[in-house]
Scaffold this motif. Structure first.
Motif, mmCIF file in Angstrom:
data_model
loop_
_atom_site.group_PDB
_atom_site.id
_atom_site.type_symbol
_atom_site.label_atom_id
_atom_site.label_comp_id
_atom_site.label_asym_id
_atom_site.label_seq_id
_atom_site.Cartn_x
_atom_site.Cartn_y
_atom_site.Cartn_z
ATOM 1 N N GLU A 74 0.852 -1.183 0.000
ATOM 2 C CA GLU A 74 0.000 0.000 0.000
ATOM 3 C C GLU A 74 0.890 1.237 0.000
ATOM 4 N N ILE A 75 0.703 2.080 -1.002
ATOM 5 C CA ILE A 75 1.506 3.294 -1.157
ATOM 6 C C ILE A 75 0.568 4.492 -1.171
ATOM 7 N N GLY A 76 0.859 5.487 -0.364
ATOM 8 C CA GLY A 76 0.009 6.666 -0.270
ATOM 9 C C GLY A 76 0.251 7.654 -1.398
ATOM 10 N N ASP A 77 -0.111 8.906 -1.165
ATOM 11 C CA ASP A 77 0.055 9.970 -2.152
ATOM 12 C C ASP A 77 1.424 10.634 -2.011
ATOM 13 N N HIS A 78 1.904 11.159 -3.126
ATOM 14 C CA HIS A 78 3.158 11.940 -3.142
ATOM 15 C C HIS A 78 4.346 11.139 -2.611
ATOM 16 N N VAL A 79 4.461 9.898 -3.061
ATOM 17 C CA VAL A 79 5.584 9.044 -2.674
ATOM 18 C C VAL A 79 6.584 9.000 -3.819
ATOM 19 N N LYS A 80 7.867 9.037 -3.472
ATOM 20 C CA LYS A 80 8.929 8.967 -4.479
ATOM 21 C C LYS A 80 9.772 7.722 -4.236
ATOM 22 N N LEU A 81 9.976 6.936 -5.313
ATOM 23 C CA LEU A 81 10.781 5.730 -5.246
ATOM 24 C C LEU A 81 11.923 5.817 -6.250
ATOM 25 N N TYR A 82 13.124 5.475 -5.804
ATOM 26 C CA TYR A 82 14.281 5.457 -6.688
ATOM 27 C C TYR A 82 14.598 4.023 -7.115
ATOM 28 N N GLN A 83 15.574 3.897 -8.004
ATOM 29 C CA GLN A 83 15.903 2.607 -8.591
ATOM 30 C C GLN A 83 16.340 1.589 -7.534
ATOM 31 N N GLY A 84 16.023 0.324 -7.802
ATOM 32 C CA GLY A 84 16.484 -0.750 -6.930
ATOM 33 C C GLY A 84 15.711 -0.909 -5.635
ATOM 34 N N VAL A 85 14.624 -0.189 -5.459
ATOM 35 C CA VAL A 85 13.830 -0.307 -4.228
ATOM 36 C C VAL A 85 12.990 -1.582 -4.281
ATOM 37 N N THR A 86 12.980 -2.314 -3.173
ATOM 38 C CA THR A 86 12.129 -3.500 -3.043
ATOM 39 C C THR A 86 11.130 -3.291 -1.919
ATOM 40 N N LEU A 87 9.858 -3.360 -2.260
ATOM 41 C CA LEU A 87 8.784 -3.336 -1.259
ATOM 42 C C LEU A 87 8.180 -4.737 -1.272
ATOM 43 N N GLY A 88 8.776 -5.616 -0.471
ATOM 44 C CA GLY A 88 8.509 -7.032 -0.614
ATOM 45 C C GLY A 88 7.954 -7.697 0.632
ATOM 46 N N ALA A 89 7.847 -9.027 0.554
ATOM 47 C CA ALA A 89 7.338 -9.850 1.651
ATOM 48 C C ALA A 89 8.502 -10.345 2.506
ATOM 49 N N LEU A 90 8.235 -10.470 3.791
ATOM 50 C CA LEU A 90 9.243 -11.000 4.700
ATOM 51 C C LEU A 90 9.358 -12.509 4.571
ATOM 52 N N SER A 91 8.263 -13.127 4.113
ATOM 53 C CA SER A 91 8.241 -14.569 3.871
ATOM 54 C C SER A 91 7.437 -14.838 2.609
ATOM 55 N N VAL A 92 7.833 -15.855 1.855
ATOM 56 C CA VAL A 92 7.113 -16.202 0.628
ATOM 57 C C VAL A 92 6.355 -17.519 0.795
ATOM 58 N N ASP A 93 6.052 -17.880 2.037
ATOM 59 C CA ASP A 93 5.285 -19.095 2.307
ATOM 60 C C ASP A 93 3.928 -19.008 1.622
ATOM 61 N N LYS A 94 3.551 -20.047 0.868
ATOM 62 C CA LYS A 94 2.288 -20.067 0.128
ATOM 63 C C LYS A 94 1.084 -19.942 1.045
ATOM 64 N N LEU A 95 1.226 -20.336 2.302
ATOM 65 C CA LEU A 95 0.120 -20.241 3.252
ATOM 66 C C LEU A 95 -0.262 -18.785 3.537
ATOM 67 N N LEU A 96 0.623 -17.843 3.171
ATOM 68 C CA LEU A 96 0.364 -16.420 3.424
ATOM 69 C C LEU A 96 -0.273 -15.729 2.219
ATOM 70 N N ALA A 97 -0.722 -16.522 1.251
ATOM 71 C CA ALA A 97 -1.213 -15.963 -0.017
ATOM 72 C C ALA A 97 -2.332 -14.952 0.167
ATOM 73 N N ASN A 98 -3.199 -15.149 1.149
ATOM 74 C CA ASN A 98 -4.352 -14.271 1.323
ATOM 75 C C ASN A 98 -4.179 -13.304 2.484
ATOM 76 N N THR A 99 -2.948 -13.039 2.857
ATOM 77 C CA THR A 99 -2.672 -12.091 3.938
ATOM 78 C C THR A 99 -1.867 -10.914 3.401
ATOM 79 N N LYS A 100 -1.818 -9.834 4.174
ATOM 80 C CA LYS A 100 -1.000 -8.678 3.777
ATOM 81 C C LYS A 100 0.460 -9.003 4.052
ATOM 82 N N ARG A 101 1.231 -9.111 2.989
ATOM 83 C CA ARG A 101 2.622 -9.560 3.092
ATOM 84 C C ARG A 101 3.622 -8.442 2.829
#
Length: 275
Positions: A188-215
């Motif tokens: 979830e990204i709000g208004d007026h956000v700036k992102l530069y190259q190489g930024v990762t907004l990712g999950a702490l875990s990639v467990d398939k059981l977390l598919a329907n949760t906010k990761r």
């Protein structure tokens, strides 16, 4: 069972799969449909051949008909009315266009190298990736599978910017340079956000059981994330008006108006000039 029998069964299997997908439009055709819409919304991207309001209206109507065909051929709706979905999509375009304009304005105002909206629209990969995401996200919210991913993966292949169509992104998003950016599905990204190259907004875990949760993390309004920063986890919130410096690894929330930076261990060694 003989090898000949095995290979014959294999060929039969592949043939049946071929028959199943014969009517399926290619990824290239689906991407071309979306690019055509971006070009209609922003004719400064390419030379326009449309010379009247009626021609513009006809062009959008044709794109709506094309969307119906794409939805039908990809079997995107088992129970929904594809014509109704396409109509809702195109009725939503004026508001979406206004949001796209905020993205272009954010880039113009945030990048000293940008000289005009036309330059941003025509040349900036960040604007292209965001625009394709906006279209894909609209389809995603309408419950359409596959096509949104095809669109964002096309933008990914062209720009190096990987935005999942399920992400929630506010207005005035500024992606600067952009290569290597990853924005996950539940980010979830709000208004007026700036992102530069190489930024990762990712999950702490990639467990398939977390598919329907906010990761993936939440980035609140007016925040800046500098190059190479990695922010992970669905519970991680970057408070509004915060700055996350380059190469920071962040897995916990920070309060609004916080600056986080990576402390470098770089050492400088004096050396004599080479002769």
């Amino acid at each position: 069972m003989s090898d000949a029998k095995n290979i014959a069964d294999f060929y039969q299997l592949i043939y049946e799969k071929q028959v199943e997908v014969q009517e399926m439009p290619s990824n290239k055709k689906i991407s071309a449909w979306a690019i055509r819409i971006v070009d209609l919304l922003f004719p400064e991207r390419n030379s326009s051949e449309l010379n009247s309001v009626e021609e513009i209206k006809t062009a959008f109507i044709n794109q709506e008909k094309e969307l119906v065909l794409l939805l039908n051929k990809t079997k995107a709706c088992d129970v929904c009315n594809t014509a109704e979905v396409a109509a809702i999509f195109f009725q939503s375009l004026p508001a979406l266009y206004q949001t796209m304009l905020t993205d272009a304005q954010a880039i113009l105002e945030g990048d000293p190298a940008a000289k005009s909206i036309r330059e941003v629209v025509r040349t900036y990969p960040g604007f292209f990736a965001i625009s394709i995401f906006r279209l894909a996200n609209l389809l995603h919210t309408l419950g359409i599978p596959i096509i949104p991913r095809i669109l964002t993966e096309h933008a990914h292949s062209k720009t190096g910017i990987d935005i999942h169509p399920g992400a929630t992104i506010g207005q005035y998003l500024h992606i600067d340079h952009g290569t290597g950016i990853v924005i996950g599905e539940t980010c979830e990204i709000g208004d007026h956000v700036k992102l530069y190259q190489g930024v990762t907004l990712g999950a702490l875990s990639v467990d398939k059981l977390l598919a329907n949760t906010k990761r993936h993390p939440t980035i609140e309004d007016h925040s800046i994330i500098y190059a190479g920063a990695t922010i992970l986890g669905g519970a991680t919130v970057v408070g509004h008006h915060s700055i996350v410096g380059g190469n920071v690894w962040l897995t916990s929330s920070i309060e609004p108006y916080t600056t986080v930076y990576h402390q470098s261990n770089t050492k400088f060694i004096d050396s004599k000039p080479l002769i």
